[in-house]
Scaffold this active site. Structure first.
Site, PDB file in Angstrom:
ATOM      1  N   GLY A 124      -0.279   2.717   6.505  1.00 57.66           N
ATOM      2  CA  GLY A 124      -0.366   1.997   7.773  1.00 57.66           C
ATOM      3  C   GLY A 124       0.240   0.603   7.763  1.00 57.66           C
TER       4      GLY A 124
ATOM      5  N   SER B  10       3.373  -0.381   8.302  1.00 58.66           N
ATOM      6  CA  SER B  10       4.237  -0.591   9.470  1.00 58.66           C
ATOM      7  C   SER B  10       3.411  -0.617  10.753  1.00 58.66           C
ATOM      8  CB  SER B  10       5.291   0.519   9.562  1.00 58.66           C
ATOM      9  OG  SER B  10       6.169   0.433   8.462  1.00 58.66           O
TER      10      SER B  10
ATOM     11  N   SER C 201       5.907  -1.920  -2.104  1.00 58.89           N
ATOM     12  CA  SER C 201       5.842  -2.904  -3.212  1.00 58.89           C
ATOM     13  C   SER C 201       4.783  -2.505  -4.239  1.00 58.89           C
ATOM     14  CB  SER C 201       5.626  -4.327  -2.684  1.00 58.89           C
ATOM     15  OG  SER C 201       4.630  -4.426  -1.693  1.00 58.89           O
TER      16      SER C 201
ATOM     17  N   GLY D 119       2.447   5.715   4.229  1.00 59.67           N
ATOM     18  CA  GLY D 119       1.531   6.334   5.182  1.00 59.67           C
ATOM     19  C   GLY D 119       0.182   5.634   5.284  1.00 59.67           C
TER      20      GLY D 119
ATOM     21  N   GLY E 104       0.836  -1.196   0.000  1.00 54.67           N
ATOM     22  CA  GLY E 104       0.000   0.000   0.000  1.00 54.67           C
ATOM     23  C   GLY E 104       0.869   1.244   0.000  1.00 54.67           C
ATOM     24  N   LEU E 105       0.210   2.376  -0.142  1.00 52.75           N
ATOM     25  CA  LEU E 105       0.913   3.660  -0.234  1.00 52.75           C
ATOM     26  C   LEU E 105       1.717   3.959   1.027  1.00 52.75           C
ATOM     27  CD1 LEU E 105      -1.993   5.862  -1.682  1.00 52.75           C
ATOM     28  CD2 LEU E 105       0.039   5.061  -2.925  1.00 52.75           C
TER      29      LEU E 105
HETATM   30  N1  LIG Z   1      -6.550   3.130  11.191  1.00 52.33           N
HETATM   31  C1  LIG Z   1      -5.248   3.288  11.021  1.00 52.33           C
HETATM   32  N2  LIG Z   1      -4.468   2.252  10.608  1.00 52.33           N
HETATM   33  C2  LIG Z   1      -3.148   2.442  10.413  1.00 52.33           C
HETATM   34  N3  LIG Z   1      -2.496   3.609  10.628  1.00 52.33           N
HETATM   35  C3  LIG Z   1      -3.216   4.668  11.033  1.00 52.33           C
HETATM   36  C4  LIG Z   1      -4.604   4.556  11.235  1.00 52.33           C
HETATM   37  N4  LIG Z   1      -5.064   5.764  11.638  1.00 52.33           N
HETATM   38  C5  LIG Z   1      -4.016   6.582  11.683  1.00 52.33           C
HETATM   39  N5  LIG Z   1      -2.890   5.955  11.334  1.00 52.33           N
HETATM   40  C6  LIG Z   1      -1.574   6.591  11.275  1.00 52.33           C
HETATM   41  O1  LIG Z   1      -1.134   6.576   9.935  1.00 52.33           O
HETATM   42  C7  LIG Z   1       0.283   6.476   9.891  1.00 52.33           C
HETATM   43  C8  LIG Z   1       0.693   5.264   9.073  1.00 52.33           C
HETATM   44  O2  LIG Z   1       2.085   5.288   8.948  1.00 52.33           O
HETATM   45  P1  LIG Z   1       2.964   3.993   8.694  1.00 52.33           P
HETATM   46  O3  LIG Z   1       4.361   4.400   8.964  1.00 52.33           O
HETATM   47  O4  LIG Z   1       2.412   2.835   9.427  1.00 52.33           O
HETATM   48  O5  LIG Z   1       2.724   3.797   7.126  1.00 52.33           O
HETATM   49  P2  LIG Z   1       3.508   2.864   6.098  1.00 52.33           P
HETATM   50  O6  LIG Z   1       2.467   2.298   5.215  1.00 52.33           O
HETATM   51  O7  LIG Z   1       4.391   1.932   6.838  1.00 52.33           O
HETATM   52  O8  LIG Z   1       4.367   3.928   5.274  1.00 52.33           O
HETATM   53  P3  LIG Z   1       5.813   3.755   4.576  1.00 52.33           P
HETATM   54  O9  LIG Z   1       5.578   3.040   3.282  1.00 52.33           O
HETATM   55  O10 LIG Z   1       6.289   5.157   4.341  1.00 52.33           O
HETATM   56  O11 LIG Z   1       6.714   3.006   5.505  1.00 52.33           O
HETATM   57  C9  LIG Z   1       0.767   6.379  11.338  1.00 52.33           C
HETATM   58  O12 LIG Z   1       1.141   7.655  11.783  1.00 52.33           O
HETATM   59  C10 LIG Z   1      -0.479   5.868  12.056  1.00 52.33           C
HETATM   60  O13 LIG Z   1      -0.500   6.248  13.421  1.00 52.33           O
HETATM   61 MG   LIG Z   2       6.473   1.644   6.877  1.00 50.98          MG
END
Ligand SMILES: Nc1ncnc2c1ncn2[C@@H]1O[C@H](COP(=O)(O)OP(=O)(O)OP(=O)(O)O)[C@@H](O)[C@H]1O
Ligand SMILES: [Mg+2]
Length: 199
Positions: A39, A41, A108, A37, A34-35
């Site tokens: 979620g 991680s 990915s 941000g 997924g994109l």
């Molecule tokens: N329902 C939710 N599920 C997941 N994350 C959430 C949700 N609501 C808010 N968030 C917030 O959204 C952000 C998600 O960031 P995260 O680092 O997990 O994204 P990512 O997909 O791993 O991004 P990257 O590809 O840059 O590593 C976090 O700050 C998290 O607290």
């Molecule tokens: Mg991440």
């Protein structure tokens, strides 16, 4: 393309199924996509913790962490992203062979790269989890300040802004992280694992 010659596979006397039996659950790859941000991680950390508390063996591979070490010679061009995912796929396969639930959290973005990982695993060993979240919501969250930098032109080839993201056609699981809590997402995945008798 393989550049190794004069190599012979040497089998173990402990098999994957022996290890799974000893652990009391199956081993599998839970592949978040997924994109930035969206979620991946956040949910994967919570999932790893939930599985640990259930007494299941799991190990998380996360984009940035892997780029600190194993893949620190790779950038973000399509070729490097492909190689990044290929190596993660191979490491995930080793973890599955070791009887562990591998949880991976990488953007990915290319469908073909994800399908290549699926193809090196056995049937049922690849669970694709699409973390669905609009680019607007991801940009609003911007937990690492990356969207801001991408908009300012400081990051080239940023997924969702200046590089493509290919949505999975048939992911095993979709979690709507824009409208569903982290706990609800974790529960969706745990329920899937129980229903399909992975754990
Ligand atoms: N329902 C939710 N599920 C997941 N994350 C959430 C949700 N609501 C808010 N968030 C917030 O959204 C952000 C998600 O960031 P995260 O680092 O997990 O994204 P990512 O997909 O791993 O991004 P990257 O590809 O840059 O590593 C976090 O700050 C998290 O607290
Ligand atoms: Mg991440």
């Amino acid at each position: 393309m393989s550049q190794s010659t004069n190599i012979t596979w040497h089998d173990s006397e402990v098999t994957k199924s022996d290890r799974q039996q000893q652990n009391g659950h199956k081993s599998v790859v839970i592949w978040f996509t997924g994109l930035s941000g969206s979620g991946k991680s956040t949910v994967s950390v919570a999932l790893e913790k939930a599985l640990f508390q259930l007494g299941k063996h799991s190990y998380r591979l996360d984009g940035d962490n892997v780029r600190h070490g194993l893949n620190n010679n790779l950038g973000f061009s399509p070729e490097d992203r492909k190689e990044n995912i290929r190596r993660i796929g191979e490491v995930s396969k080793l973890l599955v062979d070791a009887g562990t639930i591998a949880i991976t959290a990488f953007i990915s973005p290319y469908r073909a790269d994800r399908d290549d990982v699926r193809a090196i695993l056995e049937d049922g060993e690849f669970i694709e989890v699409y973390t669905a979240c609009s680019v607007e919501a991801c940009e609003q969250r911007d937990p690492k300040g990356l969207y801001k930098k991408a908009r300012a032109g400081e990051i080239k080839e940023f997924t969702g802004i200046s590089a493509p993201y290919e949505v999975p056609h048939q992911p095993e699981i979709t979690i709507d992280t824009e409208h569903q809590s982290v706990e609800a997402s974790v529960n969706t995945i745990i329920e899937y694992l129980k229903e399909k008798q992975y754990i």
